[in-house]
Design a protein around this motif. Structure first.
Motif, PDB file in Angstrom:
ATOM      1  N   ASN A   1       0.660  -1.243   0.106  1.00 36.20           N
ATOM      2  CA  ASN A   1       0.187  -0.080   0.252  1.00 36.20           C
ATOM      3  C   ASN A   1       0.848   1.437   0.141  1.00 36.20           C
ATOM      4  O   ASN A   1       0.558   2.245   0.270  1.00 36.20           O
ATOM      5  N   TRP A   2       2.354   1.243   0.088  1.00 36.63           N
ATOM      6  CA  TRP A   2       2.857   2.159  -0.182  1.00 36.63           C
ATOM      7  C   TRP A   2       3.239   3.509  -1.032  1.00 36.63           C
ATOM      8  O   TRP A   2       2.981   2.645  -1.813  1.00 36.63           O
ATOM      9  N   SER A   3       2.932   4.331  -1.056  1.00 44.06           N
ATOM     10  CA  SER A   3       3.420   5.534  -2.054  1.00 44.06           C
ATOM     11  C   SER A   3       3.910   6.189  -1.819  1.00 44.06           C
ATOM     12  O   SER A   3       4.068   6.667  -0.902  1.00 44.06           O
ATOM     13  N   PRO A   4       5.400   6.581  -3.511  1.00 46.13           N
ATOM     14  CA  PRO A   4       6.462   7.322  -2.510  1.00 46.13           C
ATOM     15  C   PRO A   4       5.620   9.182  -2.918  1.00 46.13           C
ATOM     16  O   PRO A   4       6.767  10.125  -2.760  1.00 46.13           O
ATOM     17  N   ARG A   5       4.116   8.618  -3.021  1.00 47.05           N
ATOM     18  CA  ARG A   5       3.517  10.347  -2.645  1.00 47.05           C
ATOM     19  C   ARG A   5       2.386  10.021  -2.523  1.00 47.05           C
ATOM     20  O   ARG A   5       1.823   8.645  -2.320  1.00 47.05           O
ATOM     21  N   PRO A   6       1.590  11.107  -1.898  1.00 44.07           N
ATOM     22  CA  PRO A   6       0.399  10.952  -1.447  1.00 44.07           C
ATOM     23  C   PRO A   6      -0.652  10.478  -2.417  1.00 44.07           C
ATOM     24  O   PRO A   6      -0.297  11.373  -4.280  1.00 44.07           O
ATOM     25  N   ALA A   7      -1.480   9.568  -2.802  1.00 43.45           N
ATOM     26  CA  ALA A   7      -2.030   8.824  -3.977  1.00 43.45           C
ATOM     27  C   ALA A   7      -3.262   7.702  -3.872  1.00 43.45           C
ATOM     28  O   ALA A   7      -2.797   7.019  -2.480  1.00 43.45           O
ATOM     29  N   VAL A   8      -3.924   7.398  -3.961  1.00 41.20           N
ATOM     30  CA  VAL A   8      -4.751   6.396  -4.221  1.00 41.20           C
ATOM     31  C   VAL A   8      -4.313   5.093  -5.075  1.00 41.20           C
ATOM     32  O   VAL A   8      -3.781   5.133  -5.989  1.00 41.20           O
ATOM     33  N   LYS A   9      -4.122   3.532  -4.795  1.00 42.45           N
ATOM     34  CA  LYS A   9      -3.568   3.014  -4.705  1.00 42.45           C
ATOM     35  C   LYS A   9      -4.807   1.799  -5.062  1.00 42.45           C
ATOM     36  O   LYS A   9      -5.522   1.641  -4.899  1.00 42.45           O
ATOM     37  N   GLU A  10      -4.698   0.766  -5.906  1.00 41.35           N
ATOM     38  CA  GLU A  10      -5.425  -0.707  -6.351  1.00 41.35           C
ATOM     39  C   GLU A  10      -5.332  -0.491  -5.371  1.00 41.35           C
ATOM     40  O   GLU A  10      -4.752  -1.562  -4.529  1.00 41.35           O
TER      41      GLU A  10
END
Length: 199
Positions: free
Chosen positions: A109-118
């Motif tokens: 669930n990690w992302s390098p920036r604020p984002a909506v993940k699948e």
């Protein structure tokens, strides 16, 4: 290079290596962006990992043929007394340990920036049971340890991380409230943002 400086530098090296390797396994961002680009190009990932591994090895090399990258990190604004240096090393180790624990617990669930993940999930266990942004807590603590050791890079990293993460927290919390309108307010009510039991 003192023993406590080696520990602090190793903590930063661990941060770079762990984040680079684990970024290969993050879920795709629903809106594309850096994460989607990163997952598509395997050659880029391999080049980055090799470059990082080389930089870490050079940092601990005694070779006179190349400048030691560790020296850049160790250039300071003051010379820390040994006791303060060891306190800084302990803080750095605690910070990187907390950040890595949170990163591993967050998983894909990690992302390098604020984002909506699948298939985005709300993670509230592990370090997330104590603070809502434990990765940021750990990295700021890591930078604080480097800063009080006298490292100029540590001071810059502390100021930069604190400012960037405070802005990112606002954006991330808006995203999470939109994704989880029922669960996230309750999660906010029982946890702190960055400092357990404080703030």
């Amino acid at each position: 290079m003192t023993a406590y400086q080696i520990i602090i530098l190793s903590s930063w090296a661990a941060f770079i290596v762990v984040w680079t390797v684990l970024s290969f396994f993050a879920k795709r961002d629903v809106r594309g962006g850096f994460s989607g680009f990163w997952k598509e190009y395997w050659a880029l990932r391999i080049i980055v990992v090799i470059a990082l591994a080389f930089a870490v090895l050079r940092a601990f090399s005694g070779s006179s043929h190349f400048a030691n990258p560790g020296n850049i990190f160790l250039r300071g604004v003051f010379v820390a007394p040994p006791l303060l240096g060891w306190i800084a090393a302990v803080i750095s180790v605690v910070g990187i340990s907390f950040a890595v624990w949170a990163r591993l617990h967050l998983g894909r669930n990690w992302s390098p920036r604020p984002a909506v993940k699948e298939h985005h999930e709300l993670v509230t266990s592990g370090p997330y049971a104590y603070v809502r942004h434990p990765i940021y807590s750990g990295i700021i603590l890591l930078a604080f340890g480097a800063a009080i050791s006298g490292s100029l890079v540590g001071v810059i990293a502390l100021v930069f991380a604190s400012i960037v993460y405070l802005f990112r927290i606002r954006k991330e919390e808006r995203i999470m409230l939109g994704l989880f309108p029922d669960q996230y307010p309750a999660y906010q009510a029982r946890t702190k943002k960055l400092i357990p039991f404080v703030w």
